[in-house]
Design a protein around this motif. Sequence first.
Motif, PDB file in Angstrom:
ATOM      1  N   ILE A  70      37.857  43.346  40.358  1.00 56.39           N
ATOM      2  CA  ILE A  70      37.858  42.416  41.502  1.00 56.39           C
ATOM      3  C   ILE A  70      38.974  41.378  41.316  1.00 56.39           C
ATOM      4  O   ILE A  70      39.695  41.046  42.259  1.00 56.39           O
ATOM      5  CB  ILE A  70      36.477  41.736  41.660  1.00 56.39           C
ATOM      6  CG1 ILE A  70      35.413  42.774  42.044  1.00 56.39           C
ATOM      7  CG2 ILE A  70      36.529  40.638  42.723  1.00 56.39           C
ATOM      8  CD1 ILE A  70      33.973  42.285  41.890  1.00 56.39           C
ATOM      9  N   SER A 115      42.317  42.900  41.945  1.00 58.41           N
ATOM     10  CA  SER A 115      42.544  43.120  43.378  1.00 58.41           C
ATOM     11  C   SER A 115      43.070  41.852  44.065  1.00 58.41           C
ATOM     12  O   SER A 115      43.609  41.916  45.165  1.00 58.41           O
ATOM     13  CB  SER A 115      41.240  43.561  44.065  1.00 58.41           C
ATOM     14  OG  SER A 115      40.387  42.453  44.336  1.00 58.41           O
ATOM     15  N   TRP A 140      41.127  39.276  44.927  1.00 55.35           N
ATOM     16  CA  TRP A 140      40.083  38.628  45.729  1.00 55.35           C
ATOM     17  C   TRP A 140      39.558  37.390  45.006  1.00 55.35           C
ATOM     18  O   TRP A 140      39.262  37.423  43.823  1.00 55.35           O
ATOM     19  CB  TRP A 140      38.931  39.591  45.997  1.00 55.35           C
ATOM     20  CG  TRP A 140      37.963  39.069  47.016  1.00 55.35           C
ATOM     21  CD1 TRP A 140      38.124  39.036  48.363  1.00 55.35           C
ATOM     22  CD2 TRP A 140      36.671  38.510  46.775  1.00 55.35           C
ATOM     23  NE1 TRP A 140      37.026  38.481  48.971  1.00 55.35           N
ATOM     24  CE2 TRP A 140      36.114  38.146  48.025  1.00 55.35           C
ATOM     25  CE3 TRP A 140      35.932  38.266  45.620  1.00 55.35           C
ATOM     26  CZ2 TRP A 140      34.858  37.566  48.148  1.00 55.35           C
ATOM     27  CZ3 TRP A 140      34.673  37.692  45.731  1.00 55.35           C
ATOM     28  CH2 TRP A 140      34.148  37.352  46.991  1.00 55.35           C
ATOM     29  N   ASP A 141      39.442  36.308  45.753  1.00 53.14           N
ATOM     30  CA  ASP A 141      38.973  35.062  45.137  1.00 53.14           C
ATOM     31  C   ASP A 141      38.000  34.336  46.064  1.00 53.14           C
ATOM     32  O   ASP A 141      37.952  33.119  46.104  1.00 53.14           O
ATOM     33  CB  ASP A 141      40.183  34.177  44.811  1.00 53.14           C
ATOM     34  CG  ASP A 141      39.787  32.938  44.007  1.00 53.14           C
ATOM     35  OD1 ASP A 141      38.800  33.017  43.253  1.00 53.14           O
ATOM     36  OD2 ASP A 141      40.430  31.894  44.171  1.00 53.14           O
ATOM     37  N   GLN A 201      38.069  34.447  49.379  1.00 52.42           N
ATOM     38  CA  GLN A 201      38.779  33.888  50.536  1.00 52.42           C
ATOM     39  C   GLN A 201      38.505  34.651  51.833  1.00 52.42           C
ATOM     40  O   GLN A 201      39.080  34.349  52.875  1.00 52.42           O
ATOM     41  CB  GLN A 201      40.298  33.846  50.238  1.00 52.42           C
ATOM     42  CG  GLN A 201      40.998  35.192  50.202  1.00 52.42           C
ATOM     43  CD  GLN A 201      40.916  35.913  48.857  1.00 52.42           C
ATOM     44  OE1 GLN A 201      39.940  35.773  48.130  1.00 52.42           O
ATOM     45  NE2 GLN A 201      41.923  36.694  48.545  1.00 52.42           N
ATOM     46  N   CYS A 202      37.650  35.671  51.782  1.00 48.92           N
ATOM     47  CA  CYS A 202      37.283  36.421  52.995  1.00 48.92           C
ATOM     48  C   CYS A 202      36.016  37.215  52.712  1.00 48.92           C
ATOM     49  O   CYS A 202      35.460  37.139  51.621  1.00 48.92           O
ATOM     50  CB  CYS A 202      38.432  37.363  53.416  1.00 48.92           C
ATOM     51  SG  CYS A 202      38.779  38.655  52.207  1.00 48.92           S
ATOM     52  N   PHE A 207      33.642  40.432  51.841  1.00 47.07           N
ATOM     53  CA  PHE A 207      33.781  41.442  50.781  1.00 47.07           C
ATOM     54  C   PHE A 207      32.774  42.552  51.044  1.00 47.07           C
ATOM     55  O   PHE A 207      31.632  42.285  51.411  1.00 47.07           O
ATOM     56  CB  PHE A 207      33.497  40.779  49.429  1.00 47.07           C
ATOM     57  CG  PHE A 207      33.621  41.687  48.228  1.00 47.07           C
ATOM     58  CD1 PHE A 207      34.771  41.678  47.454  1.00 47.07           C
ATOM     59  CD2 PHE A 207      32.580  42.535  47.855  1.00 47.07           C
ATOM     60  CE1 PHE A 207      34.885  42.495  46.327  1.00 47.07           C
ATOM     61  CE2 PHE A 207      32.680  43.358  46.740  1.00 47.07           C
ATOM     62  CZ  PHE A 207      33.846  43.333  45.967  1.00 47.07           C
ATOM     63  N   ALA A 246      31.318  39.801  42.374  1.00 50.98           N
ATOM     64  CA  ALA A 246      32.123  39.186  43.448  1.00 50.98           C
ATOM     65  C   ALA A 246      31.536  37.835  43.853  1.00 50.98           C
ATOM     66  O   ALA A 246      32.271  36.862  44.062  1.00 50.98           O
ATOM     67  CB  ALA A 246      32.190  40.115  44.660  1.00 50.98           C
ATOM     68  N   TYR A 289      37.902  42.349  52.246  1.00 49.14           N
ATOM     69  CA  TYR A 289      38.234  43.048  50.996  1.00 49.14           C
ATOM     70  C   TYR A 289      37.170  44.103  50.760  1.00 49.14           C
ATOM     71  O   TYR A 289      35.974  43.820  50.881  1.00 49.14           O
ATOM     72  CB  TYR A 289      38.226  42.063  49.823  1.00 49.14           C
ATOM     73  CG  TYR A 289      39.606  41.760  49.285  1.00 49.14           C
ATOM     74  CD1 TYR A 289      40.471  40.906  49.970  1.00 49.14           C
ATOM     75  CD2 TYR A 289      40.052  42.328  48.091  1.00 49.14           C
ATOM     76  CE1 TYR A 289      41.737  40.615  49.474  1.00 49.14           C
ATOM     77  CE2 TYR A 289      41.304  42.044  47.585  1.00 49.14           C
ATOM     78  CZ  TYR A 289      42.146  41.184  48.285  1.00 49.14           C
ATOM     79  OH  TYR A 289      43.403  40.903  47.796  1.00 49.14           O
ATOM     80  N   SER A 316      41.918  45.356  56.631  1.00 49.46           N
ATOM     81  CA  SER A 316      41.164  45.356  55.376  1.00 49.46           C
ATOM     82  C   SER A 316      42.096  45.706  54.218  1.00 49.46           C
ATOM     83  O   SER A 316      43.039  46.473  54.380  1.00 49.46           O
ATOM     84  CB  SER A 316      40.032  46.388  55.405  1.00 49.46           C
ATOM     85  OG  SER A 316      39.085  46.072  56.386  1.00 49.46           O
ATOM     86  N   ASN A 317      41.785  45.137  53.069  1.00 47.81           N
ATOM     87  CA  ASN A 317      42.417  45.504  51.807  1.00 47.81           C
ATOM     88  C   ASN A 317      41.400  46.338  51.060  1.00 47.81           C
ATOM     89  O   ASN A 317      40.371  45.802  50.630  1.00 47.81           O
ATOM     90  CB  ASN A 317      42.706  44.235  51.003  1.00 47.81           C
ATOM     91  CG  ASN A 317      44.179  44.046  50.757  1.00 47.81           C
ATOM     92  OD1 ASN A 317      44.867  44.987  50.379  1.00 47.81           O
ATOM     93  ND2 ASN A 317      44.657  42.830  50.964  1.00 47.81           N
ATOM     94  N   ARG A 322      45.028  50.678  45.772  1.00 48.73           N
ATOM     95  CA  ARG A 322      44.862  49.823  46.957  1.00 48.73           C
ATOM     96  C   ARG A 322      45.417  50.521  48.192  1.00 48.73           C
ATOM     97  O   ARG A 322      46.518  51.066  48.177  1.00 48.73           O
ATOM     98  CB  ARG A 322      45.607  48.497  46.774  1.00 48.73           C
ATOM     99  CG  ARG A 322      45.530  47.613  48.046  1.00 48.73           C
ATOM    100  CD  ARG A 322      46.146  46.247  47.837  1.00 48.73           C
ATOM    101  NE  ARG A 322      47.599  46.310  47.723  1.00 48.73           N
ATOM    102  CZ  ARG A 322      48.358  45.261  47.433  1.00 48.73           C
ATOM    103  NH1 ARG A 322      47.800  44.083  47.205  1.00 48.73           N
ATOM    104  NH2 ARG A 322      49.662  45.388  47.347  1.00 48.73           N
TER     105      ARG A 322
END
Length: 385
Positions: A185, A188, A190-191, A193-194, A196, A210, A302, A336-337, A372
């Motif tokens: 995670i 990737s 991701w922190d 911020q959106c 998941f 997460a 994400y 999406s990522n 990714r």
Amino acid sequence: MDNNFKMVAKTLFGMEELLARELRSLGASNVEIGTRNVSFEGDKGFMYKANLCCRTAIKILKPITSFNIFNEDDLYKKVYEIKWEDFMEVDGSLAVNATVFSDYFTHSQYIALKTKDAIVDRFRDKEGRRPDVDLDHPTLRINVHIDRNICTISLDSSGESLHKRGYKVANTIAPINEVLAAGLIMLSGWDGQCDFLDPMCGSGTFLTEAAMIACRIPPNLNRDEFGFETWPDFDVDLYELIENAALKKIREFHFKIYGFDNDSEAISKAKENVKSANLEEFIEITQKDFFESEKEKERPMYIVFNPPYDERISVNDIEEFYGNIGTTLKHKYPDSNAWMITSNMEALKCVGLRPSRKIKVFNGKLESRFVRYEMYAGSKKAKKN
């Protein structure tokens, strides 16, 4: 007065840079990256903090001595000379594990046994009795590391591996290691911020890790104990100070974490684990077939998941299965990522999408790729413009 000492944090292949970054951000000094490990310096309080707060560490070791050895007798004599009574009582118990990279010494279990013999013989000679061996809950865990002729003896401050966070009360087949899940995670980007999504969530490890990353919750807050808690110099007041300081850094999370799985048993286990971690307010788990799902909100997402590899979990037609992953992402999950880990390189080719990143990692002993796929709303060209 400088009370700092050298420590070594062990990690998984590919997670070394992440761990070094974590240690620096926590306040470690002289951070140096090795292979599957990072060495650093800090004081006793920092050792407590590293165990509590590092997401990508498996062990925090405290080296106490290094010496040259050329045979088993050298090892026995040098270990016997260490003042073990400074580190444990004769009424305590010990466990020894060894890792060996040497042409001279090849059998790690024999090295562990020889080390244990030297320690208990010293106690017997000095006090007339010896400590017990307890592999599950010892008072002191000792790590022996031999690299060619150099032997390093360390105290294991973690106890059980730090991937055992303490929140997992129910497991599914082929669960992903918690340290690996957190590391992926973080890799990737991701922190929190959106939104998941883990569309094949199994026992909910990605979801839980997460949520802890998003809220900055210390990953090992739920553990029953660390190895250092049974050491003679354990400072409970200092540990509570460190723990309270870490808890003050917890932040709010304004998005949502979603988990899907086809299997009702996996769903109930994931819910149990999320409840055990006290993270239910952030995570929504639904029994759902990813291939029949679609993204519901018009905001970035994400996606991180661990699909079956056709190893421990078999799939009727693995190539069709991976093809469906690509089709679902492309048509149902714009903006999406999407990241996924797999060891099945042939099936990966059937996804039918071009990955924008491919990172080599290991899931257990399986060499894997963490890839990714960037899903744009509309065409990629329009997105760039």
